[in-house]
Structures are given as C-alpha cells and as structure tokens.
Design a protein around this motif. Sequence first.
Motif, PDB file in Angstrom:
ATOM      1  N   ASP A  93      79.340 145.006 -13.342  1.00 51.67           N
ATOM      2  CA  ASP A  93      80.461 144.627 -14.187  1.00 51.67           C
ATOM      3  C   ASP A  93      81.130 143.400 -13.607  1.00 51.67           C
ATOM      4  O   ASP A  93      81.542 143.411 -12.441  1.00 51.67           O
ATOM      5  CB  ASP A  93      81.461 145.787 -14.306  1.00 51.67           C
ATOM      6  CG  ASP A  93      80.842 146.975 -15.037  1.00 51.67           C
ATOM      7  OD1 ASP A  93      80.146 146.736 -16.042  1.00 51.67           O
ATOM      8  OD2 ASP A  93      81.028 148.112 -14.587  1.00 51.67           O
ATOM      9  N   GLY A 111      71.079 142.942 -19.973  1.00 49.28           N
ATOM     10  CA  GLY A 111      71.597 144.024 -20.798  1.00 49.28           C
ATOM     11  C   GLY A 111      72.362 145.072 -20.023  1.00 49.28           C
ATOM     12  O   GLY A 111      73.064 145.895 -20.607  1.00 49.28           O
ATOM     13  N   HIS A 112      72.240 145.045 -18.709  1.00 47.89           N
ATOM     14  CA  HIS A 112      72.972 145.994 -17.865  1.00 47.89           C
ATOM     15  C   HIS A 112      74.131 145.327 -17.122  1.00 47.89           C
ATOM     16  O   HIS A 112      74.652 145.876 -16.160  1.00 47.89           O
ATOM     17  CB  HIS A 112      72.015 146.665 -16.862  1.00 47.89           C
ATOM     18  CG  HIS A 112      71.003 147.536 -17.543  1.00 47.89           C
ATOM     19  ND1 HIS A 112      69.876 147.998 -16.926  1.00 47.89           N
ATOM     20  CD2 HIS A 112      70.946 148.013 -18.813  1.00 47.89           C
ATOM     21  CE1 HIS A 112      69.156 148.730 -17.777  1.00 47.89           C
ATOM     22  NE2 HIS A 112      69.790 148.740 -18.931  1.00 47.89           N
ATOM     23  N   SER A 114      77.936 143.837 -17.770  1.00 53.07           N
ATOM     24  CA  SER A 114      79.026 143.786 -18.744  1.00 53.07           C
ATOM     25  C   SER A 114      80.152 142.915 -18.185  1.00 53.07           C
ATOM     26  O   SER A 114      80.270 142.712 -16.979  1.00 53.07           O
ATOM     27  CB  SER A 114      79.526 145.187 -19.092  1.00 53.07           C
ATOM     28  OG  SER A 114      79.986 145.848 -17.937  1.00 53.07           O
ATOM     29  N   VAL A 134      76.676 142.257 -22.107  1.00 52.74           N
ATOM     30  CA  VAL A 134      77.562 143.016 -22.995  1.00 52.74           C
ATOM     31  C   VAL A 134      79.011 142.628 -22.724  1.00 52.74           C
ATOM     32  O   VAL A 134      79.469 142.707 -21.580  1.00 52.74           O
ATOM     33  CB  VAL A 134      77.378 144.543 -22.786  1.00 52.74           C
ATOM     34  CG1 VAL A 134      78.247 145.323 -23.773  1.00 52.74           C
ATOM     35  CG2 VAL A 134      75.910 144.924 -22.927  1.00 52.74           C
ATOM     36  N   ASN A 136      82.872 143.313 -22.858  1.00 56.17           N
ATOM     37  CA  ASN A 136      83.888 144.349 -23.054  1.00 56.17           C
ATOM     38  C   ASN A 136      85.066 143.680 -23.745  1.00 56.17           C
ATOM     39  O   ASN A 136      85.826 142.942 -23.114  1.00 56.17           O
ATOM     40  CB  ASN A 136      84.318 144.956 -21.716  1.00 56.17           C
ATOM     41  CG  ASN A 136      83.222 145.807 -21.102  1.00 56.17           C
ATOM     42  OD1 ASN A 136      82.309 146.267 -21.788  1.00 56.17           O
ATOM     43  ND2 ASN A 136      83.295 146.020 -19.808  1.00 56.17           N
ATOM     44  N   GLN A 158      76.675 141.270 -28.161  1.00 59.63           N
ATOM     45  CA  GLN A 158      76.633 142.699 -27.837  1.00 59.63           C
ATOM     46  C   GLN A 158      77.987 143.068 -27.256  1.00 59.63           C
ATOM     47  O   GLN A 158      78.459 142.417 -26.322  1.00 59.63           O
ATOM     48  CB  GLN A 158      75.549 142.963 -26.802  1.00 59.63           C
ATOM     49  CG  GLN A 158      74.179 142.446 -27.234  1.00 59.63           C
ATOM     50  CD  GLN A 158      73.155 142.692 -26.164  1.00 59.63           C
ATOM     51  OE1 GLN A 158      72.919 143.841 -25.789  1.00 59.63           O
ATOM     52  NE2 GLN A 158      72.564 141.630 -25.651  1.00 59.63           N
ATOM     53  N   VAL A 159      78.589 144.103 -27.818  1.00 64.17           N
ATOM     54  CA  VAL A 159      79.978 144.378 -27.431  1.00 64.17           C
ATOM     55  C   VAL A 159      80.241 145.854 -27.151  1.00 64.17           C
ATOM     56  O   VAL A 159      79.695 146.747 -27.800  1.00 64.17           O
ATOM     57  CB  VAL A 159      80.962 143.900 -28.523  1.00 64.17           C
ATOM     58  CG1 VAL A 159      80.813 142.397 -28.763  1.00 64.17           C
ATOM     59  CG2 VAL A 159      80.798 144.660 -29.827  1.00 64.17           C
ATOM     60  N   ASN A 160      81.093 146.071 -26.148  1.00 62.22           N
ATOM     61  CA  ASN A 160      81.806 147.329 -25.969  1.00 62.22           C
ATOM     62  C   ASN A 160      83.246 147.073 -26.382  1.00 62.22           C
ATOM     63  O   ASN A 160      83.717 145.936 -26.307  1.00 62.22           O
ATOM     64  CB  ASN A 160      81.842 147.750 -24.494  1.00 62.22           C
ATOM     65  CG  ASN A 160      80.497 148.213 -23.962  1.00 62.22           C
ATOM     66  OD1 ASN A 160      79.688 148.785 -24.693  1.00 62.22           O
ATOM     67  ND2 ASN A 160      80.273 147.972 -22.677  1.00 62.22           N
ATOM     68  N   ASP A 203      76.847 143.692 -32.439  1.00 62.51           N
ATOM     69  CA  ASP A 203      75.999 144.773 -31.934  1.00 62.51           C
ATOM     70  C   ASP A 203      76.854 145.689 -31.054  1.00 62.51           C
ATOM     71  O   ASP A 203      77.101 145.384 -29.879  1.00 62.51           O
ATOM     72  CB  ASP A 203      74.826 144.172 -31.148  1.00 62.51           C
ATOM     73  CG  ASP A 203      73.829 145.232 -30.709  1.00 62.51           C
ATOM     74  OD1 ASP A 203      74.027 146.425 -31.044  1.00 62.51           O
ATOM     75  OD2 ASP A 203      72.859 144.874 -30.011  1.00 62.51           O
ATOM     76  N   HIS A 205      77.868 148.501 -28.672  1.00 60.37           N
ATOM     77  CA  HIS A 205      77.234 149.356 -27.655  1.00 60.37           C
ATOM     78  C   HIS A 205      78.036 150.614 -27.376  1.00 60.37           C
ATOM     79  O   HIS A 205      77.467 151.687 -27.274  1.00 60.37           O
ATOM     80  CB  HIS A 205      77.036 148.568 -26.345  1.00 60.37           C
ATOM     81  CG  HIS A 205      75.847 147.668 -26.378  1.00 60.37           C
ATOM     82  ND1 HIS A 205      74.768 147.825 -25.556  1.00 60.37           N
ATOM     83  CD2 HIS A 205      75.556 146.602 -27.157  1.00 60.37           C
ATOM     84  CE1 HIS A 205      73.860 146.896 -25.809  1.00 60.37           C
ATOM     85  NE2 HIS A 205      74.318 146.132 -26.774  1.00 60.37           N
ATOM     86  N   HIS A 208      84.493 151.244 -23.175  1.00 62.22           N
ATOM     87  CA  HIS A 208      84.833 151.047 -21.774  1.00 62.22           C
ATOM     88  C   HIS A 208      86.260 151.554 -21.626  1.00 62.22           C
ATOM     89  O   HIS A 208      87.181 151.023 -22.243  1.00 62.22           O
ATOM     90  CB  HIS A 208      84.738 149.553 -21.442  1.00 62.22           C
ATOM     91  CG  HIS A 208      85.174 149.195 -20.055  1.00 62.22           C
ATOM     92  ND1 HIS A 208      85.883 148.059 -19.765  1.00 62.22           N
ATOM     93  CD2 HIS A 208      84.993 149.833 -18.884  1.00 62.22           C
ATOM     94  CE1 HIS A 208      86.119 148.004 -18.460  1.00 62.22           C
ATOM     95  NE2 HIS A 208      85.590 149.066 -17.908  1.00 62.22           N
TER      96      HIS A 208
END
Length: 415
Positions: A93, A111-112, A114, A134, A136, A158-160, A203, A205, A208
């Motif tokens: 992160d 992809g891992h 964020s 990703v 956040n 790609q979002v959280n 997208d 995910h 958080h």
Amino acid sequence: MNAPAPKLPPQHAPLTQFAVADDCLLVGGVPLTRLAQRVGQTPFYAYDRAAITARVAALRQALPADVHLHYAMKANPMPAVVQHLATLVDGIDVASGGELRVALDTPMAPGHISFAGPGKSDTDLACAIAAGIVLNLESEGEMERAAAIGQRLGITPQVNVRVNPDFELKSSGMKMGGGPKQFGVDAEHVPAMLRRIGALGLDFHGFHIFSGSQNLKVAALQEAHEKTFALALRLAADAPRPPRILNIGGGFGIPYFPGEERLDLPAVGANLARILDEVRAQLQGAQVVIELGRYLVGEAGVYVCRVVDRKESRGHVYLVTDGGLHHHLSASGNFGQVIRKNYPVVIGNRVQGGAREKASVVGPLCTPLDLLADQMELARAEPGDLVAVLQSGAYGMTASPAGFLSHPAALEILV
Ligand SMILES: *Cc1c(COP(=O)(O)O)cnc(C)c1O
C-alpha cells in the motif's frame, strides 16, 4: 502490617530481536561497532532483514491462512526494505506518487499495489491508472477526476472505496466515534458513491476501511474487526458488483514505552478466525486484506549515533551525540506523543557495561526538544561510544525534519 512493595520504575518490554555478543548489540548478526565502520559514518539506521522475515512468518502463523498481508510502506520506504518485503507479503500500500514508483520497481504485481491518501494530484492519478494499480478513492471528487483521466488515457481505473467508518479503533480507553476526517468517504455517503462508480464504468474492487493505528489491545482490535466486517457487508449491498477486496486496515502496535506490553498476536489471529468463520459465507469470496506498516518493520530497526561530548549540568549527566530529532523525530517525542516518554535506548557497544548511571541523551540541535533519552538508566558512556535507539524501523528517517539546523543526513542500511 506488610511493608508496601517497593515501587519499581516501569521497565521497557524485553526486546530480544537483536542478540548481544561481548556486550555489543548485533544487527543482522554483525556487531554494531563493525557496522559503524562499514557505514563509514554515524548517525545511521540499520534494519535487520532476518527480523523482518521472522515478523512476517509470525503473522502468517497467527492469522487465518486466507487473509492477505499488505505492507503500508510509509512506515519505512527505504527501497531495499520495500524490495525485501515485496518477496514476503501479498501486496503493498502506497500513499504518494514517490512511494508508488518504489513499489513498482519491486517484483510485486501492480494489481496487488494500492494507493491511498487524500489529495492525489492528476499526475498521481494518471500514473497510477496507467500502472494498473488499485486506487483507494478518498472522495467523490477524486472519483470524478479518476474517471475523467481514465477516459482520456483509454484505461479503466481500478478502484477501492476508502470508507471513513462510523466508529474508531479504541485505544487507551479513548473513544472518538463517527467523527469528521480528511480520509475516506463517510460511510453514510458510500452507497450513492457506489452507484456513481457503476455509472462511470470504473472497475470496482472493494473497500478499504482503516480505523486506527499503534494498538496493543486485543479487545480493541477485535471490536474494530467485528465492526469493519459488519460495515463492509452492509455497504456491499449497494456495490455495482460483489466486492473482491476487503481491506480491513491494520493498526497492530509495537511496545515503545515503559509499561507497554507486546500485542498478543495469537489472540488477535484467533479472534479474527472466529469472526471470519461467522461472515465468510456472506463475503462471497472477497479477499480479506490486513495492511500493516509499523508492525512489520518497527522492531527490526535501530538508530545509531555517536557520543560526541559528555557533560554534567547541576548533577545531571548529558551525553551529547551527533544524532537527534532531525533524524528521529518520533524518538524525541515530537511525532504525535502527548506526554514525552523514552524510547528504549542502550549504549550499543556496552549494553550492560560496568558502571551504570542515569543520563540524558541529547542531539546537536540548538533546541531543548532535541532529546533522545530523558534521565534513563544506561551503561556509563564516553565520547566515541555508540547510542542505539531501538524500535526505530518505522516512522524514523523519513518522518523527521532532516533539514532543520543543517546537520549531515543519516544513512540507512539493510543488513
Ligand atoms: C499509515 C497507514 C497505515 C500503516 O499504519 P501502521 O500503524 O504503521 O501499521 C496503514 N494504512 C493506512 C491507510 C495508513 O495511512
């Protein structure tokens, strides 16, 4: 009548991560005196690779096997440390564009990775979207900007959603629930935001949910975990698709100050396993993630400076060193402490020593805030001896005002 038990001064929790040989601290198996020669200068930070590895292994042992472990790299962004952790954890992160560049240099799959933090610039967002990491999302505004930038780049972000929960990780008996924050989106606004994410075609995910930091209390962590899962399951009802990620934060603390006890990690893991057993069916396969900074690296690091002068003032011994708050603000007590307390400090090249005495360790800065140890019991030290501040692997060098007073910078090594 029994005499009252003698009141002993509160001691630091026993710190056993560094061995001692010939009364000298070993970091990575190397005596501190030898490390100082190898570095070529004091002050420096030394991080013990094996201690970091052992900490990750202990977490794997204690936590449920299907929980992923992320490294929150603001705790220690030294590239060699991040590289080492990238081979041990499941994700990284980051909290700035600079941290993102370091994380992308590791073997960790984008992809891992964020990216949290308020105030991401358009450049930060564009680089992150192009990297395939990703985001956040910290606000509705950031969501709109990410969507527009994704459009322009022709890449789906790609979002959280980072949720500002309606509770807080309780610590020291203090409860400050449901407050306003600059982090995340208030839980009550998340349903509308999730519908907008669907409309924008981002997208999604998952969530958080970070509720606090530096916690040593099993019950507080258990309560936060229970509330986090309940909140996530409630919010998932409005998501454009079932969440694939549920980042439940971290907050595992390490003992810094006299009287603090180590976190009972097996108990935290057992509680989490029990909660997961209850909610796993409702998670619909969402990957549970715990993100830790300090707990992974804090105990693996030591800050080393050298005694330059020894003086006495009205009965107090002062060891004046070449290091201080400009390298290690948190050990000086000026990084979020309300009442100043001593970090664990030893004379690194004479841990036990012959004579012992009460002394204060200060730095070279012209401010009384530059205090690394206040009236601590230490081996008697002379100019040339090495002072070692333990528990210094997190929020050390990069959390300090290196430019203040224009002294030389510290170096960092991973051993
Ligand atoms: C700072 C931070 C962390 C790391 O906290 P530690 O106390 O070092 O474990 C984790 N997650 C987020 C979102 C943070 O901002």
